[in-house]
Design a protein around this motif. Structure first.
Motif, PDB file in Angstrom:
ATOM      1  N   VAL A   1       7.215  10.505  -7.962  1.00  0.00           N
ATOM      2  CA  VAL A   1       8.441  10.151  -7.844  1.00  0.00           C
ATOM      3  C   VAL A   1       8.452   9.223  -6.581  1.00  0.00           C
ATOM      4  O   VAL A   1       8.622   9.802  -5.512  1.00  0.00           O
ATOM      5  N   ASP A   2       8.105   7.924  -6.830  1.00  0.00           N
ATOM      6  CA  ASP A   2       7.765   7.270  -5.554  1.00  0.00           C
ATOM      7  C   ASP A   2       8.836   7.326  -4.401  1.00  0.00           C
ATOM      8  O   ASP A   2       8.650   7.436  -3.182  1.00  0.00           O
ATOM      9  N   TRP A   3       9.991   7.159  -4.768  1.00  0.00           N
ATOM     10  CA  TRP A   3      11.151   7.234  -3.859  1.00  0.00           C
ATOM     11  C   TRP A   3      11.414   8.320  -2.983  1.00  0.00           C
ATOM     12  O   TRP A   3      11.552   8.423  -1.917  1.00  0.00           O
ATOM     13  N   LEU A   4      11.086   9.507  -3.576  1.00  0.00           N
ATOM     14  CA  LEU A   4      11.462  10.730  -3.349  1.00  0.00           C
ATOM     15  C   LEU A   4       9.965  11.096  -2.283  1.00  0.00           C
ATOM     16  O   LEU A   4      10.053  11.632  -1.275  1.00  0.00           O
ATOM     17  N   HIS A   5       8.906  10.979  -2.926  1.00  0.00           N
ATOM     18  CA  HIS A   5       7.685  11.373  -2.250  1.00  0.00           C
ATOM     19  C   HIS A   5       7.770  10.359  -0.845  1.00  0.00           C
ATOM     20  O   HIS A   5       7.179  10.845   0.124  1.00  0.00           O
ATOM     21  N   GLY A   6       8.015   9.114  -0.979  1.00  0.00           N
ATOM     22  CA  GLY A   6       7.876   8.171   0.076  1.00  0.00           C
ATOM     23  C   GLY A   6       9.039   8.859   1.249  1.00  0.00           C
ATOM     24  O   GLY A   6       8.560   8.631   2.390  1.00  0.00           O
ATOM     25  N   SER A   7       9.827   9.364   0.949  1.00  0.00           N
ATOM     26  CA  SER A   7      11.196   9.759   1.879  1.00  0.00           C
ATOM     27  C   SER A   7      10.660  10.844   2.590  1.00  0.00           C
ATOM     28  O   SER A   7      10.831  11.186   3.684  1.00  0.00           O
ATOM     29  N   ALA A   8       9.775  11.900   1.778  1.00  0.00           N
ATOM     30  CA  ALA A   8       9.306  12.952   2.519  1.00  0.00           C
ATOM     31  C   ALA A   8       8.161  12.606   3.353  1.00  0.00           C
ATOM     32  O   ALA A   8       8.006  13.270   4.330  1.00  0.00           O
ATOM     33  N   GLU A   9       7.358  11.433   2.768  1.00  0.00           N
ATOM     34  CA  GLU A   9       6.175  11.136   3.708  1.00  0.00           C
ATOM     35  C   GLU A   9       6.615  10.573   5.161  1.00  0.00           C
ATOM     36  O   GLU A   9       5.818  10.389   6.043  1.00  0.00           O
ATOM     37  N   VAL A  10       7.887   9.850   5.250  1.00  0.00           N
ATOM     38  CA  VAL A  10       8.525   9.661   6.510  1.00  0.00           C
ATOM     39  C   VAL A  10       8.144  10.515   7.937  1.00  0.00           C
ATOM     40  O   VAL A  10       7.866  10.229   8.830  1.00  0.00           O
ATOM     41  N   PHE A  11       8.390  11.945   7.210  1.00  0.00           N
ATOM     42  CA  PHE A  11       8.327  12.881   8.182  1.00  0.00           C
ATOM     43  C   PHE A  11       6.974  13.191   8.654  1.00  0.00           C
ATOM     44  O   PHE A  11       6.528  13.421   9.955  1.00  0.00           O
ATOM     45  N   LEU A  12       6.220  13.150   7.733  1.00  0.00           N
ATOM     46  CA  LEU A  12       4.721  13.198   8.304  1.00  0.00           C
ATOM     47  C   LEU A  12       4.243  12.114   9.258  1.00  0.00           C
ATOM     48  O   LEU A  12       3.572  12.396  10.024  1.00  0.00           O
ATOM     49  N   THR A  13       4.601  10.711   8.657  1.00  0.00           N
ATOM     50  CA  THR A  13       4.277   9.844   9.392  1.00  0.00           C
ATOM     51  C   THR A  13       4.821   9.889  10.831  1.00  0.00           C
ATOM     52  O   THR A  13       4.180   9.284  11.860  1.00  0.00           O
ATOM     53  N   LEU A  14       6.193  10.280  11.083  1.00  0.00           N
ATOM     54  CA  LEU A  14       6.811  10.435  12.215  1.00  0.00           C
ATOM     55  C   LEU A  14       5.994  11.360  13.065  1.00  0.00           C
ATOM     56  O   LEU A  14       5.876  11.131  14.439  1.00  0.00           O
ATOM     57  N   SER A  15       5.687  12.500  12.354  1.00  0.00           N
ATOM     58  CA  SER A  15       4.922  13.638  13.008  1.00  0.00           C
ATOM     59  C   SER A  15       3.536  13.022  13.662  1.00  0.00           C
ATOM     60  O   SER A  15       3.315  13.064  15.001  1.00  0.00           O
ATOM     61  N   ASN A  16       2.857  12.226  12.976  1.00  0.00           N
ATOM     62  CA  ASN A  16       1.787  11.660  13.469  1.00  0.00           C
ATOM     63  C   ASN A  16       1.697  10.618  14.711  1.00  0.00           C
ATOM     64  O   ASN A  16       1.192  10.698  15.518  1.00  0.00           O
ATOM     65  N   ILE A  17       2.928   9.962  14.651  1.00  0.00           N
ATOM     66  CA  ILE A  17       3.213   8.946  15.703  1.00  0.00           C
ATOM     67  C   ILE A  17       3.499   9.519  16.971  1.00  0.00           C
ATOM     68  O   ILE A  17       3.013   9.155  17.882  1.00  0.00           O
ATOM     69  N   LEU A  18       4.226  10.911  16.924  1.00  0.00           N
ATOM     70  CA  LEU A  18       4.709  11.480  18.024  1.00  0.00           C
ATOM     71  C   LEU A  18       3.296  12.115  18.606  1.00  0.00           C
ATOM     72  O   LEU A  18       3.115  12.009  19.853  1.00  0.00           O
ATOM     73  N   VAL A  19       2.308  12.638  17.843  1.00  0.00           N
ATOM     74  CA  VAL A  19       1.454  13.297  18.293  1.00  0.00           C
ATOM     75  C   VAL A  19       0.314  12.390  19.148  1.00  0.00           C
ATOM     76  O   VAL A  19      -0.032  12.546  20.229  1.00  0.00           O
ATOM     77  N   VAL A  20       0.311  10.959  18.409  1.00  0.00           N
ATOM     78  CA  VAL A  20      -0.670  10.191  19.072  1.00  0.00           C
ATOM     79  C   VAL A  20       0.121   9.524  20.414  1.00  0.00           C
ATOM     80  O   VAL A  20      -0.562   9.286  21.231  1.00  0.00           O
ATOM     81  N   LEU A  21       1.584   9.210  20.220  1.00  0.00           N
ATOM     82  CA  LEU A  21       2.024   8.735  21.582  1.00  0.00           C
ATOM     83  C   LEU A  21       2.056   9.790  22.514  1.00  0.00           C
ATOM     84  O   LEU A  21       1.852   9.362  23.797  1.00  0.00           O
ATOM     85  N   GLY A  22       2.088  10.958  22.227  1.00  0.00           N
ATOM     86  CA  GLY A  22       2.103  12.103  23.372  1.00  0.00           C
ATOM     87  C   GLY A  22       0.692  12.098  23.854  1.00  0.00           C
ATOM     88  O   GLY A  22       0.698  12.056  25.181  1.00  0.00           O
ATOM     89  N   PHE A  23      -0.446  11.980  23.228  1.00  0.00           N
ATOM     90  CA  PHE A  23      -1.722  12.065  23.866  1.00  0.00           C
ATOM     91  C   PHE A  23      -1.958  10.823  24.467  1.00  0.00           C
ATOM     92  O   PHE A  23      -2.674  10.678  25.581  1.00  0.00           O
TER      93      PHE A  23
END
Length: 99
Positions: free
Chosen positions: A63-85
């Protein structure tokens, strides 16, 4: 062991990882927030998966729209980790240069 059981069990080592990271007080704050944000991703993904199964009769990944919406939180998590380090590395380089 099915994938759902393995997923649930994997949460305990991750919580231990977060506990040690937090307790050490050596992890950059923004990166630590990113690691905690992964829990938000998990908390969003589980109900999204249930909704996809009940409402559409499909797995969340289909279910692309739902899956993509959930994956936004994973992307945000990764961005914060990278920016922090990244910030921690830049701060360290600045300290070395100023000595």
């Amino acid at each position: 062991m099915n994938k759902d059981s393995l997923f649930a069990l994997s949460l305990f080592p991750y919580l231990g990882f977060l506990w040690f990271l937090t307790r050490s007080q050596k992890t950059p704050r923004l990166a630590l927030i990113g690691f905690y944000m992964l829990l938000v991703f998990v908390a969003v993904t589980i109900p999204a998966g249930i909704y996809a199964k009940v409402h559409y009769g499909k797995a969340l990944a289909n279910v692309d729209w739902l899956h993509g919406s959930a994956e936004v939180f994973l992307t945000l998590s990764n961005i914060l980790v990278v920016l922090g380090f990244r910030q921690a590395i830049l701060d360290r380089q600045k300290q070395i240069t100023n000595k």
